[in-house]
Design an enzyme around this catalytic site. Structure first.
Site, PDB file in Angstrom:
ATOM      1  N   HIS A 264       0.848  -1.196   0.000  1.00 44.74           N
ATOM      2  CA  HIS A 264       0.000   0.000   0.000  1.00 44.74           C
ATOM      3  C   HIS A 264       0.875   1.234   0.000  1.00 44.74           C
ATOM      4  CE1 HIS A 264      -3.173   2.810   1.104  1.00 44.74           C
ATOM      5  NE2 HIS A 264      -3.978   1.897   0.599  1.00 44.74           N
TER       6      HIS A 264
ATOM      7  N   ASP B  58      -7.916  -5.675   0.290  1.00 48.89           N
ATOM      8  CA  ASP B  58      -8.400  -6.527  -0.795  1.00 48.89           C
ATOM      9  C   ASP B  58      -7.969  -7.978  -0.669  1.00 48.89           C
ATOM     10  OD1 ASP B  58      -9.798  -4.571  -2.093  1.00 48.89           O
ATOM     11  OD2 ASP B  58      -8.020  -3.808  -3.090  1.00 48.89           O
TER      12      ASP B  58
HETATM   13  N1  CMC Z   1       4.216  -7.708  -4.781  1.00 47.39           N
HETATM   14  C1  CMC Z   1       5.553  -7.648  -4.999  1.00 47.39           C
HETATM   15  N2  CMC Z   1       6.280  -6.509  -4.910  1.00 47.39           N
HETATM   16  C2  CMC Z   1       5.635  -5.392  -4.579  1.00 47.39           C
HETATM   17  C3  CMC Z   1       4.236  -5.363  -4.329  1.00 47.39           C
HETATM   18  C4  CMC Z   1       3.544  -6.583  -4.435  1.00 47.39           C
HETATM   19  N3  CMC Z   1       2.229  -6.626  -4.214  1.00 47.39           N
HETATM   20  N4  CMC Z   1       3.850  -4.113  -4.025  1.00 47.39           N
HETATM   21  C5  CMC Z   1       4.957  -3.367  -4.091  1.00 47.39           C
HETATM   22  N5  CMC Z   1       6.044  -4.122  -4.430  1.00 47.39           N
HETATM   23  C6  CMC Z   1       7.423  -3.671  -4.563  1.00 47.39           C
HETATM   24  C7  CMC Z   1       7.588  -2.851  -5.827  1.00 47.39           C
HETATM   25  O1  CMC Z   1       7.971  -3.653  -6.913  1.00 47.39           O
HETATM   26  C8  CMC Z   1       8.665  -1.873  -5.412  1.00 47.39           C
HETATM   27  O2  CMC Z   1       9.895  -2.534  -5.494  1.00 47.39           O
HETATM   28  P1  CMC Z   1      11.251  -1.698  -5.822  1.00 47.39           P
HETATM   29  O3  CMC Z   1      11.448  -0.755  -4.674  1.00 47.39           O
HETATM   30  O4  CMC Z   1      12.304  -2.751  -5.906  1.00 47.39           O
HETATM   31  O5  CMC Z   1      11.012  -1.002  -7.138  1.00 47.39           O
HETATM   32  C9  CMC Z   1       8.382  -1.618  -3.936  1.00 47.39           C
HETATM   33  O6  CMC Z   1       7.683  -2.779  -3.469  1.00 47.39           O
HETATM   34  C10 CMC Z   1       7.521  -0.387  -3.672  1.00 47.39           C
HETATM   35  O7  CMC Z   1       6.304  -0.548  -4.400  1.00 47.39           O
HETATM   36  P2  CMC Z   1       5.636   0.583  -5.289  1.00 47.39           P
HETATM   37  O8  CMC Z   1       4.836  -0.075  -6.372  1.00 47.39           O
HETATM   38  O9  CMC Z   1       6.684   1.565  -5.709  1.00 47.39           O
HETATM   39  O10 CMC Z   1       4.712   1.252  -4.214  1.00 47.39           O
HETATM   40  P3  CMC Z   1       3.471   2.145  -4.522  1.00 47.39           P
HETATM   41  O11 CMC Z   1       3.192   2.891  -3.284  1.00 47.39           O
HETATM   42  O12 CMC Z   1       3.697   2.943  -5.771  1.00 47.39           O
HETATM   43  O13 CMC Z   1       2.318   1.090  -4.878  1.00 47.39           O
HETATM   44  C11 CMC Z   1       0.557  -0.483  -4.662  1.00 47.39           C
HETATM   45  C12 CMC Z   1       1.394   0.604  -3.967  1.00 47.39           C
HETATM   46  C13 CMC Z   1      -0.655  -0.804  -3.803  1.00 47.39           C
HETATM   47  C14 CMC Z   1       0.061   0.052  -6.024  1.00 47.39           C
HETATM   48  C15 CMC Z   1       1.450  -1.744  -4.870  1.00 47.39           C
HETATM   49  O14 CMC Z   1       1.876  -2.212  -3.604  1.00 47.39           O
HETATM   50  C16 CMC Z   1       0.697  -2.846  -5.620  1.00 47.39           C
HETATM   51  O15 CMC Z   1       0.669  -2.823  -6.857  1.00 47.39           O
HETATM   52  N6  CMC Z   1       0.114  -3.848  -4.895  1.00 47.39           N
HETATM   53  C17 CMC Z   1      -0.657  -4.911  -5.529  1.00 47.39           C
HETATM   54  C18 CMC Z   1      -2.031  -4.386  -5.943  1.00 47.39           C
HETATM   55  C19 CMC Z   1      -2.953  -4.173  -4.749  1.00 47.39           C
HETATM   56  O16 CMC Z   1      -3.093  -5.033  -3.883  1.00 47.39           O
HETATM   57  N7  CMC Z   1      -3.628  -3.012  -4.748  1.00 47.39           N
HETATM   58  C20 CMC Z   1      -4.640  -2.694  -3.725  1.00 47.39           C
HETATM   59  C21 CMC Z   1      -4.265  -1.514  -2.867  1.00 47.39           C
HETATM   60  S1  CMC Z   1      -5.320  -1.376  -1.430  1.00 47.39           S
HETATM   61  C22 CMC Z   1      -6.883  -1.013  -2.068  1.00 47.39           C
HETATM   62  C23 CMC Z   1      -6.957   0.345  -2.637  1.00 47.39           C
HETATM   63  O17 CMC Z   1      -6.728   1.335  -1.913  1.00 47.39           O
HETATM   64  O18 CMC Z   1      -7.321   0.452  -3.814  1.00 47.39           O
END
Ligand code: CMC
Length: 431
Positions: A307, A365
């Site tokens: 998140h 989720d």
């Molecule tokens: N599985 C594997 N690696 C992950 C995941 C994951 N679910 N989430 C983040 N990472 C890694 C990502 O690859 C990155 O790695 P690095 O630093 O090496 O580049 C690091 O963790 C930071 O992640 P980010 O994508 O830069 O973080 P963000 O704040 O931009 O994204 C997120 C947050 C929720 C979009 C992301 O964690 C994600 O895509 N999660 C899976 C989808 C999900 O469950 N979404 C629902 C969110 S809660 C409901 C809502 O509010 O809508």
């Protein structure tokens, strides 16, 4: 709000001062509205990693503590002591309703549960196998074509009428999209039922038989709605605010929010998470999927994990896990293989160095898909349920924005990386 602190910025030896502003809780902000005028530079912050786009008094999240407050009340207390209608009132009006206020509020929502009969015909233009989110974007946007008498955003009565219409009609529209995909007749709302029970009636009832919603399951659905009702300036809420900043009508703005919610990184994650659990299929395959999630050359992510704000735990996920237990228990599905798989996946991921280091925890989720599946809601409709719940959050935030004297049309700037100015070559000179 204002603070005595000043932030200074030095560019090419010239120092400029910017006021700092304190919120009631949470990080202070540097007010850089005059930055361009004073320095000729913009800030660069793709994804709004360090940018507060507005001030708001609706929802507060402390991502390190794993705390979520609606109008100051902890989500745990609201989930235990209130129903979704009370939470809607709270988000919209700022305080919890007393008994009389709640009665009047619920009545005003129930008066709006039916949709214009022509909307049924409008829906028949969709293919039967349309994704429900495509239907929702279209139908909610179309409400502005049906309810002309609530489109003046400067009239508080219009705004209130549009709000009650959206809250009242969303369950009807979501259930309609399901019935249409099944080829079953649409069920009219039953206003003698509470909000969640009525939704279950419209989803699972048929004109042939009397349907009595199970109160334990209706309460679980109500809890899903409470947990998803608002989440401060997330992607879809920011989309609603941005659409609304141009003066667009509320139905159009909420349709924009629904479109944004659809993405798998946001509200679409519950559907993606359940599909992922089904694909994993067995506990023995968990390590393989964890390995893929950590592999930078593989686009696969563990759905339902991570998140932008929560870096300790998501309090909604904790509550959802309890609800999951309650629902599976009520239905005698304690040994549900998907739930067992989810628990095991959570356990293994939480012990893994990669997930620990990146502070990746289960989000709301992760368990909501299992609960919804147990309730009988088809996977494709999960994000539609999220949209139904989030409608009140979008409305409250949109309403707050309209009343904010600092509100301006949203217009970010950019760092240009394209060609320098050049002249159009004649056709024979082009490569
Ligand atoms: N599985 C594997 N690696 C992950 C995941 C994951 N679910 N989430 C983040 N990472 C890694 C990502 O690859 C990155 O790695 P690095 O630093 O090496 O580049 C690091 O963790 C930071 O992640 P980010 O994508 O830069 O973080 P963000 O704040 O931009 O994204 C997120 C947050 C929720 C979009 C992301 O964690 C994600 O895509 N999660 C899976 C989808 C999900 O469950 N979404 C629902 C969110 S809660 C409901 C809502 O509010 O809508």
């Amino acid at each position: 709000m204002s603070s005595n602190r000043i932030a200074t910025l030095t560019i090419d030896g010239i120092t400029t001062e910017f006021p700092m502003v304190d919120g009631n809780i949470g990080p202070s902000v540097i007010d850089i509205r005059a930055l361009y005028a004073k320095t000729g530079a913009f800030t660069f912050d793709p994804g709004f990693m360090s940018t507060a786009s507005c001030k708001s008094s609706i929802t507060y999240i402390d991502g390190d503590k794993g705390e979520l407050l609606y109008r100051g009340y902890p989500i745990e207390q609201l989930a235990e002591h209130c129903d979704f209608m009370e939470v809607c009132y709270l988000l919209k009006k700022g305080e919890l309703p007393n008994a009389a206020q709640k009665g009047a509020w619920v009545k005003s929502i129930k008066e709006q549960t039916m949709v214009h009969e022509q909307i049924t015909r409008f829906m028949q233009g969709f293919r039967r196998d349309s994704h429900p989110m495509a239907v929702l974007v279209g139908l909610v946007g179309a409400l502005s074509a049906f309810y002309h008498d609530s489109l003046d955003i400067n009239d508080p009565e219009h705004r209130l009428l549009a709000a009650t219409r959206l809250i009242g009609k969303m369950p009807t529209i979501v259930a309609m999209s399901y019935k249409y995909s099944m080829g079953e007749p649409q069920m009219y709302p039953r206003n003698s039922l509470d909000y969640s029970s009525n939704f279950m009636h419209m989803m699972f009832g048929t004109p042939c038989e009397n349907y009595e919603p199970n109160p334990v399951l209706a309460r679980a659905l109500d809890r899903i709605l409470i947990l998803h009702a608002d989440h401060e300036q997330n992607a879809s809420t920011s989309t609603v605010r941005l659409a609304g900043s141009s003066g667009a009508n509320p139905f159009a703005c909420i349709a924009a929010g629904i479109a944004c919610l659809w993405g798998p990184a946001h509200g679409g994650a519950n559907e993606a998470c359940l599909k992922m659990l089904e694909e994993i299929g067995d506990v023995s395959r968990v390590p393989e999927f964890i390995k893929r999630a950590k592999d930078k050359s593989d686009p696969f992510k563990l759905m339902g994990f991570g998140h932008r704000v929560y870096k300790n735990f998501d309090p909604r996920a904790k509550l959802m896990r309890v609800t999951c237990h309650e629902v599976l228990n009520e239905l005698g599905l304690n040994n549900d293989p998907l739930f067992k798989l989810a628990l095991e996946l959570e356990r293994i991921a939480l012990e893994d160095e990669y997930f620990i280091e990146k502070k990746l925890y289960p989000n709301v989720d992760f368990y909501s898909g299992i609960v919804q599946k147990a309730l009988g809601i088809p996977t494709q409709l999960f994000t539609g349920i999220f949209a139904m719940a989030r409608t009140i959050g979008w409305i409250a935030q949109w309403h707050e924005m309209i009343g904010d004297p600092d509100q301006k049309i949203g217009r970010p700037r950019q760092l240009y990386t394209g060609s320098m100015r050049r002249d159009v070559p004649s056709m024979d000179q082009r490569k």
